[in-house]
Design an enzyme around this catalytic site. Structure first.
Site, PDB file in Angstrom:
ATOM      1  N   CYS A 130      41.540  41.199  41.094  1.00  0.00           N
ATOM      2  CA  CYS A 130      42.214  42.438  40.685  1.00  0.00           C
ATOM      3  C   CYS A 130      41.779  43.584  41.581  1.00  0.00           C
ATOM      4  O   CYS A 130      40.582  43.758  41.832  1.00  0.00           O
ATOM      5  CB  CYS A 130      41.830  42.813  39.255  1.00  0.00           C
ATOM      6  SG  CYS A 130      42.444  41.697  38.003  1.00  0.00           S
ATOM      7  N   CYS A 184      44.257  36.360  39.014  1.00  0.00           N
ATOM      8  CA  CYS A 184      42.951  36.856  39.462  1.00  0.00           C
ATOM      9  C   CYS A 184      41.928  35.725  39.349  1.00  0.00           C
ATOM     10  O   CYS A 184      41.812  35.086  38.306  1.00  0.00           O
ATOM     11  CB  CYS A 184      42.527  38.058  38.629  1.00  0.00           C
ATOM     12  SG  CYS A 184      40.838  38.606  38.987  1.00  0.00           S
ATOM     13  N   CYS A 208      39.196  37.136  36.568  1.00  0.00           N
ATOM     14  CA  CYS A 208      39.506  37.381  35.158  1.00  0.00           C
ATOM     15  C   CYS A 208      40.777  36.654  34.714  1.00  0.00           C
ATOM     16  O   CYS A 208      41.183  36.777  33.566  1.00  0.00           O
ATOM     17  CB  CYS A 208      39.638  38.875  34.873  1.00  0.00           C
ATOM     18  SG  CYS A 208      41.224  39.567  35.408  1.00  0.00           S
ATOM     19  N   CYS A 227      39.711  44.523  35.520  1.00  0.00           N
ATOM     20  CA  CYS A 227      39.166  43.175  35.700  1.00  0.00           C
ATOM     21  C   CYS A 227      37.872  43.006  34.884  1.00  0.00           C
ATOM     22  O   CYS A 227      37.701  42.016  34.172  1.00  0.00           O
ATOM     23  CB  CYS A 227      38.885  42.949  37.188  1.00  0.00           C
ATOM     24  SG  CYS A 227      38.587  41.241  37.641  1.00  0.00           S
ATOM     25  N   GLY A 265      59.645  66.185  41.132  1.00  0.00           N
ATOM     26  CA  GLY A 265      59.932  65.544  42.411  1.00  0.00           C
ATOM     27  C   GLY A 265      60.071  66.510  43.574  1.00  0.00           C
ATOM     28  O   GLY A 265      60.088  66.086  44.728  1.00  0.00           O
TER      29      GLY A 265
END
Lengths: 360, 294, 189
Positions: free
Chosen positions: B266, B241, B244, B272, B32
């Site tokens: 997606c 979606c 899909c 997808c 970080g």
């Protein structure tokens, strides 16, 4: 039926082909040569060399041709090329006091050793379009005079002899390299000068102008502006002496600025310094003003909060390649982030409207 | 760039790669924390992935299979351009399949398919400093990280709540790493934030213009900042979606005419397409992956 | 210069160093895991792993400290010829290489600054053996817990207490490397 954006590869190829065609323009007009750009658009070439940090007029001219005259794009081409070059060594500092000057003026003295030399300047041209140039007029040869062999000493050196201007500390320390080390703030004057000399001419100009209008005023006079060529020398350890490896054209500006003096020091002038590749006097003068404004701390002046006194602000925003890249990146797709915002705004509106309804 | 042999493997010279590699290792050792590095001027513009490209270049081995996505999609123009760059300069294999990739360079998304050990996810980062829009000065924000002084961030989030009734940050949502550094996850939607922590892959973040590299080693704690009474919640469009039928993937909204019609698909094109190939068909999808696109 | 100094470097630096870096990256990112690393033939007593790490990470910009039992003409010449790394005292080192006894006391090494904790040394500790038996490791990079044959625990616990400052460590043996970043919690078992 939904048609997704596909075939990015084909689109990119087609865009590049179209770009090349547009760059060439109407083929019934003869093509520009790199030599023509180098010879006849010299000031553009100089700017590309200065902000590209690479002294190579032929490559700069090529970059201008490739970039269709977009100088920032040309600078970008030069920078990207420069990064890949091996570092073979460092030259010794150039001696601008030994410059073969083609222009040298001082605003602080009417006459001085070495004389005032106007040189090839736009200064006193009347800015009237010269329609003869549209008809490819050849120009008559300019009058010449024998080159003077007299030394052309720095104006500030003459002032310094009487202690009237602050002496700059001499040092043999290797200056830091902005392109090889991440910038750490607060920084040092050598690094600042490096950043400003390759900084965007427009940005440095505006910063300098802002000091003249009172945002960090430093009362600058052009003590001296000189343009000319200097020898570049390199120490060859095997030989035990330095050899000349070439020469570069430089513009150097030293400003003479007011300074009140302090308890320990009597009043004295101070300096701002500009040094830029090629004939680039607007940039060199602007650089010296910005340099001087950034020196407030070491000279014991007040920070008035002026943008040009703010080292972090100036250095972080002077580079036009960084700026243009980040600015233009917002045209890249952001629909994922935008979608996230869209959903959030819809939700906030739903809730706000529901609350308003409930209140009625 | 017509002659690939004129450039070193993965474009960068060896000294530059060493410098970047050292920065990556320090980033991994201090999760970080933003490690300054001497970012080079790349042959693509700043802001277009130069940090990610440099990190990828420093990581690639000849045996890698590289995937490049932008907004989750392999076929966006900048993803295509970066993928081509590495095909040309490193000669590596490329793939669109998340599961087959060993290195994935991304802008703005984490793939839907969970990543595995042995994979590296490289993020392109525009502004690496999570405190930057609260305090523009690097000299100040560096001090705040040193002192672990993140009060400003909490004030900002709290102001959101008092104005909007919730935290009004939808992407680029800050996380706290291992209880120490607050980190900018790059402009991914906050939907992706839960995948940052505890991920099996190595996650590397490169910011070229801002000259910073940082990292999340595998299985590292990365907690989205929130308050007890206003807990963090990942969110997405409230749809499945249309191609899909995935109920749980991040969706792009596509406007299909000027009468207000729209569909949701997606954002992760590989996810997808794989679902459709496996027989999951949404209301507007065609049975074969790719049949509905051209 | 010793004649062997010219030998044993990378034969294809761009690719060999890339593979070596990936091993080094995985090792540092997954403390307690062992990774094969090779590509060079450094002079004894340098192990293959230590030699390859030095070739991969060091150059003229990274001061290197050699522990007393590694501070030999053959090692100095090899390192200098292949990397150009300046050889320095422990306190000035960005990298250090030697046995654990060589590198003691480790509080001589740079731990970085509070605002720049990255400016810390990386130690390359040559080990007689490297196994997954030993102190228990937890922290970033480790799903639950790992074990590694560390030379001791106290020094690493003290180093962890400095986080985010602290040095980072590679342990090498033969052609194997393991990593122990400053972020790892170490417990004796």
């Amino acid at each position: 039926m939904y048609v997704a954006v596909k075939g990015g590869e084909k689109a990119i190829d087609a865009a590049h082909a179209w770009l090349a065609e547009e760059r060439r323009g109407d083929t019934s007009v003869s093509e520009l040569s790199v030599a023509q750009i180098r010879q006849q658009l010299t000031l553009a070439v100089n700017r590309v060399m200065a902000e590209g940090s690479l002294y190579d007029p032929d490559l700069a001219a090529l970059a201008i041709k490739q970039a269709r005259g977009d100088l920032i794009e040309a600078i970008f081409l030069i920078r990207a090329y420069r990064t890949t070059l091996p570092r073979l060594g460092a030259s010794t500092p150039v001696e601008t006091a030994q410059m073969a000057v083609c222009r040298r003026i001082s605003a602080t003295f009417k006459d001085l050793p070495g004389g005032q030399i106007l040189g090839p300047t736009f200064d006193y041209t009347h800015r009237l379009l010269d329609f003869k140039l549209a008809a490819e007029g050849e120009v008559p040869a300019a009058p010449t005079a024998p080159a003077s062999l007299d030394a052309v000493p720095h104006v500030t050196a003459m002032l310094n002899r009487d202690g009237l201007i602050q002496t700059e500390a001499q040092g043999n320390a290797t200056p830091p390299d902005l392109t090889r080390e991440p910038m750490e703030l607060p920084t040092t004057r050598p690094l600042r000068l490096q950043a400003i000399t390759r900084g965007d001419e427009g940005f440095i100009l505006s910063m300098a102008y802002s000091t003249q209008r009172g945002y960090g005023r430093t009362h600058a006079f052009v003590g001296e502006l000189r343009i000319g060529t200097v020898a570049v020398e390199m120490d060859i350890p095997e030989l035990g002496f330095s050899v000349e490896i070439g020469e570069v054209e430089l513009t150097e500006c030293e400003t003479v600025n007011q300074f009140k003096g302090s308890k320990t020091e009597p009043p004295q002038f101070t300096r701002g310094y500009g040094l830029v590749f090629g004939q680039t006097e607007r940039k060199a003068i602007a650089m010296s003003l910005v340099d001087r404004a950034l020196r407030w701390k070491e000279l014991g002046e007040d920070n008035t909060g002026a943008p040009a006194q703010d080292e972090e602000f100036v250095l972080m925003h002077a580079d036009n390649i960084q700026a243009t890249g980040f600015l233009e990146h917002i045209k890249l797709p952001h629909y994922v982030d935008f979608q996230a915002e869209l959903e959030l705004v819809r939700k906030l509106r739903r809730e706000a409207l529901a609350q308003a309804e409930a209140a009625e | 760039m017509t002659d690939q042999t004129a450039y070193n493997f993965a474009y960068l010279d060896e000294q530059t790669k060493r410098m970047i590699r050292r920065a990556i290792l320090k980033g991994v050792a201090i999760p970080g924390y933003q490690v300054p590095f001497a970012s080079r001027e790349m042959p693509m513009p700043y802001g277009w992935g130069t940090g990610g490209v440099q990190v990828t270049a420093a990581c690639l081995v000849p045996e890698d299979r590289l995937k490049v996505i932008d907004q989750g999609a392999d076929d966006t123009t900048n993803a295509v351009s970066i993928r081509r760059f590495f095909q040309r300069t490193a000669g590596v294999e490329v793939t669109e399949a998340t599961a087959d990739a060993t290195v994935i360079q991304t802008r703005h998304r984490i793939p839907e398919t969970p990543l595995t050990e042995g994979q590296i996810l490289v993020y392109q980062v525009p502004i690496p400093e999570p405190l930057r829009f609260l305090e523009p000065r690097e000299t100040e924000t560096r001090k705040m990280h040193e002192l672990e002084d993140y009060g400003l961030m909490h004030v900002k989030l709290y102001e959101d709540i008092s104005r909007h009734g919730q935290i009004a940050t939808a992407y680029d949502y800050p996380v706290k790493v291992e209880g120490r550094y607050v980190m900018d996850p790059s402009p991914i939607p906050k939907f992706d934030n839960p995948k940052l922590g505890g991920n099996a892959a190595i996650q590397l973040f490169g910011a070229g213009r801002e000259q910073r590299i940082y990292a999340l080693p595998p299985y590292t704690q990365a907690i989205s900042l929130d308050f007890d009474d206003y807990p963090f919640a990942a969110s997405k469009a409230d749809h499945s979606c249309d191609l899909c039928a995935a109920p749980d993937s991040y969706l792009d909204e596509v406007i299909t005419d000027d009468q207000g019609s729209r569909m949701f698909v997606c954002s992760d094109t590989d996810f997808c397409a794989s679902r459709r190939a496996a027989g999951h068909i949404g209301p507007m999808g065609a049975p074969r992956a790719g049949a509905d696109v051209e | 210069m010793t004649p062997d100094a010219l030998l044993g470097g990378f034969t294809d630096a761009p690719r060999q160093s890339a593979r070596a870096f990936r091993a080094a990256l995985e090792a540092m990112a997954r403390p307690g895991t062992l990774w094969p690393i090779d590509g060079a033939a450094p002079p004894a007593p340098l192990s293959v792993a230590a030699g390859v790490l030095i070739l991969t990470l060091c150059d003229g910009t990274t001061p290197l400290h050699l522990g007393p039992s590694y501070d030999l003409p053959v090692v100095r010449d090899w390192v200098t010829f292949h990397t150009g790394a300046p050889l320095v005292a422990a306190k000035d080192a960005q990298f250090a290489c030697g046995t654990w006894a060589d590198l003691m006391p480790v509080d001589r090494f740079a731990i970085g600054l509070p605002d720049y904790p990255d400016r810390a040394a990386t130690l390359i500790v040559e080990m007689p053996a490297l196994t997954n038996q030993g102190p228990r490791l937890t922290g970033p990079g480790i799903a639950t817990a790992a074990h590694l044959s560390l030379p001791e625990t106290a020094a690493f616990r003290a180093n962890r207490a400095l986080f985010p400052q602290g040095f980072d460590t590679y342990l090498t043996c033969g052609a194997q490397v393991a990593g122990l970043p400053r972020s790892t919690n170490v417990e004796a078992v």
